[in-house]
Scaffold this motif. Sequence first.
Motif: not given
Ligand SMILES: Nc1ncnc2c1ncn2[C@@H]1O[C@H](COP(=O)(O)OP(=O)(O)OP(=O)(O)O)[C@@H](O)[C@H]1O
Length: 234
Positions: A14, A16, A26, A45-52, A61, A210
Amino acid sequence: MSEMLHAQNVAKSFTLHTQGSVTIPVFQGVDFTLSGGECIALTGESGSGKSTFMRMLYANYTCSDGSIRVFHDGDWLDITTASPHSILEVRKRTMGYVSQFLRVIPRVPTLEIVAEPLVALGAARDHAMDKARDLLTRLRIPERLWQLSPLTFSGGEQQRVNIARGFIADYPIMLLDEPTASLDAQNRATVLALIEEAKGRGAAIAGIFHDHETRDAVCTGSFDVTSFKVGAND
Ligand SMILES: Nc1ncnc2c1ncn2[C@@H]1O[C@H](COP(=O)(O)OP(=O)(O)OP(=O)(O)O)[C@@H](O)[C@H]1O
């Protein structure tokens, strides 16, 4: 099992633009395949990018690199380069997405919201309405609420309306973003049954769960996004 989705060498970072163009890498080099009858849990782990990653699979995206091909209308389509029109067609007929949060137009009754994806596919209105009633009943949404907009419903009720809408059409590919997050045990069991039924008809499913019990109950495999973190193998 036939392959329905194939992500190859996918990367995401990403930028910014409003914060000095800081770049957040990511993941990179993600290879992922999904076949009919599978339910794969995206883990990490949290923040690894699953949702992304899931949003990229749904073309919400863009990809920084790589391709994501889906089997759509008898052919492979790369959604990273497809036209907006093609992406809408993929979402209408091939790939369903159940998010945790309901986004709806105000004042549209719940029953219509649930039936809408099936009506859009060309199903008879009566059939779509019957199926919507059936799903709302299974998901324990009281009948007195069916003609109301779900905007004032509780979080769990809204999530169940969203699930009914997501499961009404027999999409060949389904993406599930924490579909049981705020549900009680009975409703969770119903969602598990719906996922099993979708698997049974050959849907290819990827989800973020989760809750370990849900994951263990329905998933046929898992895919750890953490191992593709930028710098993970340096
Ligand atoms: N729209 C966005 N703009 C900038 N950074 C983003 C955006 N969406 C996600 N990120 C960044 O991408 C990384 C992965 O986020 P993501 O939400 O995909 O993780 P996750 O594995 O789903 O986390 P969780 O289990 O906590 O939900 C994070 O560092 C987050 O800050």
